[in-house]
Design a protein around this motif. Structure first.
Motif, PDB file in Angstrom:
ATOM      1  N   ALA A 118       1.136   4.009  -2.969  1.00 19.63           N
ATOM      2  CA  ALA A 118       0.757   5.327  -2.730  1.00 19.63           C
ATOM      3  C   ALA A 118       1.765   6.279  -3.267  1.00 19.63           C
ATOM      4  O   ALA A 118       1.547   7.379  -4.004  1.00 19.63           O
ATOM      5  N   VAL A 119       3.267   6.173  -3.067  1.00 16.36           N
ATOM      6  CA  VAL A 119       4.063   7.235  -3.224  1.00 16.36           C
ATOM      7  C   VAL A 119       4.477   6.899  -4.910  1.00 16.36           C
ATOM      8  O   VAL A 119       4.519   8.106  -5.517  1.00 16.36           O
ATOM      9  N   ARG A 131       0.755  -1.330  -0.141  1.00 12.28           N
ATOM     10  CA  ARG A 131      -0.063  -0.106   0.293  1.00 12.28           C
ATOM     11  C   ARG A 131       0.867   1.402  -0.097  1.00 12.28           C
ATOM     12  O   ARG A 131       0.553   2.170  -0.747  1.00 12.28           O
ATOM     13  N   GLY A 132       1.850   1.134   0.807  1.00 16.86           N
ATOM     14  CA  GLY A 132       2.615   2.519   0.942  1.00 16.86           C
ATOM     15  C   GLY A 132       3.468   2.677  -0.423  1.00 16.86           C
ATOM     16  O   GLY A 132       3.787   3.652  -0.678  1.00 16.86           O
TER      17      GLY A 132
END
Lengths: 81, 237
Positions: free
Chosen positions: A56-57, A52-53
């Protein structure tokens, strides 16, 4: 119903941006990503599923690029997938 | 070493430091040295892949890219074949040559009567092609072909090194720029983690949400958060 495939969204985004893996990696690093170039290449090739992280970026990097050319954040957030 | 044109050009080439000039300056110098090494050549151009397309990256005379354009337009020509097949292609007479008619017409139109196209190969990979043009027919004899092949093999290494050097230089410049905006984003994330009691990923998502809501760049949101926090807390006592 489409399959949940965050990597596919990033691949399509990079293609529309006409970015290669290096472009995507540098733009992600600028936003705080800790991924190395090999990880980004593996994600765009479909060999590695982003967390997820990570998603996101990379999505934010693409959306920053698109919004600079007047397109309103076309890469969805993780929750919007 | 004897001071033949070839040996002089090779000696100059061997002293090249690719970081002394831009990539274009290096390529131009290589093409000028080629004319010195192969005196029969009146003009020289170097075909390379630039942004996915073939083009004459450098040349010693404006006529070279104009002649080469006939190859790129038709996707046929001795330089393209040299590049693709890693072989030397010689046209003894552009008036009589039956292969590559569009190229031969363009060459004749610029007073070029014979040509020699040599591949630039490093580690079995084509990095470009060097195209030598002469005003006379049958200008390139066996000796010129041998000389050209030796010179091209050395020139290919210089070109590959120059390309690698400038690719690495460009990458380091871009990463340097990236690190500048990264710093303020990291600071803002840290502040959000402290004030919101969240993890790093959530802090980043909050930045993204603010950026999209306000339609401003993420780094500008981060700068504002850091500036506001600095204002509130003031300098350390």
């Amino acid at each position: 119903m489409t399959a949940f495939d965050p990597g596919q969204q990033l691949r399509v985004g990079a293609q529309h941006a006409r970015w290669d893996d290096t472009d995507l990696w540098i733009a992600s690093v600028a936003l705080g990503s800790n991924l190395d170039l090999g990880d980004v290449a593996a994600i765009t090739a479909g060999h590695l599923d982003p967390t997820r992280g990570q998603y996101a970026v990379i999505a934010a990097a693409l959306n920053e690029h698109f919004s600079a050319s007047g397109r309103n954040h076309p890469v969805p957030t993780w929750d919007g997938l | 070493m004897s001071d033949t044109p070839l040996s002089e050009s090779l000696a100059t080439l061997s002293r090249f430091f690719v970081g002394d000039g831009t990539l274009e300056e290096t390529l131009t110098r290589v093409s000028e040295l080629t004319v010195d090494a192969v005196p029969a050549a009146a003009l020289v151009g170097i075909t390379m892949i630039v942004e996915g397309r073939q083009r004459t990256a450098v040349f010693t005379d404006e006529a070279a890219p104009e002649i080469d354009q006939a190859q790129y337009d038709t996707d046929e020509g001795p330089c393209l074949d040299a590049f693709r097949h890693q072989q030397v292609f010689v046209i003894d007479s552009t008036e009589e040559e039956e292969r590559w008619p569009a190229f031969c017409r363009a060459a004749l139109g610029h007073g070029v009567h014979s040509t020699m196209s040599m591949p630039l190969v490093v580690d079995k990979l084509s990095v470009g092609a060097m195209n030598l043009y002469a005003r006379e027919p049958h200008a390139f004899g066996p000796a010129d072909r041998d000389t050209g092949a030796v010179f091209a093999s050395q020139a290919a290494i210089v070109l590959a090194n120059a390309q690698a050097y400038w690719d690495a230089y460009s990458l380091s410049e871009r990463l340097g720029e990236a690190m500048k905006s990264r710093a303020v984003i990291e600071q803002a994330k840290g502040m959000l983690m402290a004030t919101q009691g969240c993890g790093e990923d959530r802090a980043f998502e909050l930045l993204v949400q603010a950026s999209q809501r306000e339609n401003v760049k993420l780094r500008d949101v981060a700068r504002r958060i850091v500036a506001n926090a600095t204002e509130r807390t003031g300098p350390p006592a």
